[in-house]
Design a protein around this motif. Structure first.
Motif, mmCIF file in Angstrom:
data_model
loop_
_atom_site.group_PDB
_atom_site.id
_atom_site.type_symbol
_atom_site.label_atom_id
_atom_site.label_comp_id
_atom_site.label_asym_id
_atom_site.label_seq_id
_atom_site.Cartn_x
_atom_site.Cartn_y
_atom_site.Cartn_z
ATOM 1 N N ASN A 1 83.783 44.231 44.717
ATOM 2 C CA ASN A 1 83.077 44.348 43.429
ATOM 3 C C ASN A 1 82.609 45.786 43.186
ATOM 4 O O ASN A 1 82.683 46.275 42.071
ATOM 5 C CB ASN A 1 81.894 43.385 43.372
ATOM 6 C CG ASN A 1 82.313 41.940 43.248
ATOM 7 O OD1 ASN A 1 83.432 41.640 42.842
ATOM 8 N ND2 ASN A 1 81.428 41.042 43.599
ATOM 9 N N PHE A 2 82.127 46.432 44.215
ATOM 10 C CA PHE A 2 81.694 47.821 44.071
ATOM 11 C C PHE A 2 82.875 48.728 43.737
ATOM 12 O O PHE A 2 82.761 49.612 42.902
ATOM 13 C CB PHE A 2 81.010 48.341 45.347
ATOM 14 C CG PHE A 2 79.614 47.833 45.516
ATOM 15 C CD1 PHE A 2 78.623 48.181 44.607
ATOM 16 C CD2 PHE A 2 79.283 47.008 46.575
ATOM 17 C CE1 PHE A 2 77.332 47.707 44.757
ATOM 18 C CE2 PHE A 2 77.995 46.541 46.732
ATOM 19 C CZ PHE A 2 77.015 46.886 45.824
ATOM 20 N N ILE B 1 81.576 37.369 52.445
ATOM 21 C CA ILE B 1 80.621 37.737 51.395
ATOM 22 C C ILE B 1 80.564 39.250 51.251
ATOM 23 O O ILE B 1 80.623 39.788 50.141
ATOM 24 C CB ILE B 1 79.226 37.161 51.699
ATOM 25 C CG1 ILE B 1 79.255 35.630 51.589
ATOM 26 C CG2 ILE B 1 78.171 37.752 50.765
ATOM 27 C CD1 ILE B 1 78.012 34.950 52.154
ATOM 28 N N LEU B 2 80.470 39.942 52.373
ATOM 29 C CA LEU B 2 80.420 41.407 52.345
ATOM 30 C C LEU B 2 81.714 41.998 51.807
ATOM 31 O O LEU B 2 81.697 42.989 51.069
ATOM 32 C CB LEU B 2 80.117 41.967 53.735
ATOM 33 C CG LEU B 2 78.708 41.723 54.252
ATOM 34 C CD1 LEU B 2 78.581 42.208 55.695
ATOM 35 C CD2 LEU B 2 77.676 42.398 53.366
ATOM 36 N N LYS B 3 82.827 41.381 52.156
ATOM 37 C CA LYS B 3 84.127 41.864 51.683
ATOM 38 C C LYS B 3 84.215 41.740 50.161
ATOM 39 O O LYS B 3 84.651 42.674 49.476
ATOM 40 C CB LYS B 3 85.259 41.074 52.342
ATOM 41 C CG LYS B 3 86.628 41.671 52.122
ATOM 42 C CD LYS B 3 87.733 40.803 52.732
ATOM 43 C CE LYS B 3 87.560 40.702 54.229
ATOM 44 N NZ LYS B 3 88.637 39.909 54.881
ATOM 45 N N VAL B 4 83.794 40.615 49.628
ATOM 46 C CA VAL B 4 83.827 40.405 48.180
ATOM 47 C C VAL B 4 82.879 41.378 47.485
ATOM 48 O O VAL B 4 83.224 41.976 46.458
ATOM 49 C CB VAL B 4 83.488 38.942 47.824
ATOM 50 C CG1 VAL B 4 83.273 38.764 46.335
ATOM 51 C CG2 VAL B 4 84.581 38.011 48.333
#
Length: 94
Positions: free
Chosen positions: A90-91, A83-86
């Motif tokens: 996105n950022f 989740i953090l990687k995605v």
């Protein structure tokens, strides 16, 4: 380091009692104690007050606070790292 632990460390470095910091935040000592132990979350509007009283950088304090918010949101998810990687991708793309 979690937000509450960081606040406690800064408070102790500044030789402040919990009741002194709680008074600056307009809360009772029990609530501050729970925030420091990670049992309750500080409000966003507390960040500028904390930064001023604890003589620390507001942006850095906000970053730790926000990271704690994200952690608490996804800590129970099996794929928290993904989740953090995605989110990071996105950022980068925006």
């Amino acid at each position: 380091m979690k937000f509450g632990e960081h606040i406690k460390q800064l408070r102790e470095q500044n030789h402040l009692l919990q009741r002194q910091l709680a008074n600056a935040l307009d809360m009772d000592t029990a609530m501050l104690s729970k925030i420091e132990r990670g049992e309750r979350r500080a409000k966003r509007e507390h960040i500028p007050i904390l930064a001023s009283v604890l003589k620390t950088n507001e942006k850095d304090l906000c970053t730790i606070w926000m990271a704690d918010q994200v952690y608490n949101l996804i800590k129970e998810e099996n794929n928290a790292s993904e989740i953090l990687k995605v989110a990071n991708e996105n950022f980068k793309s925006n």
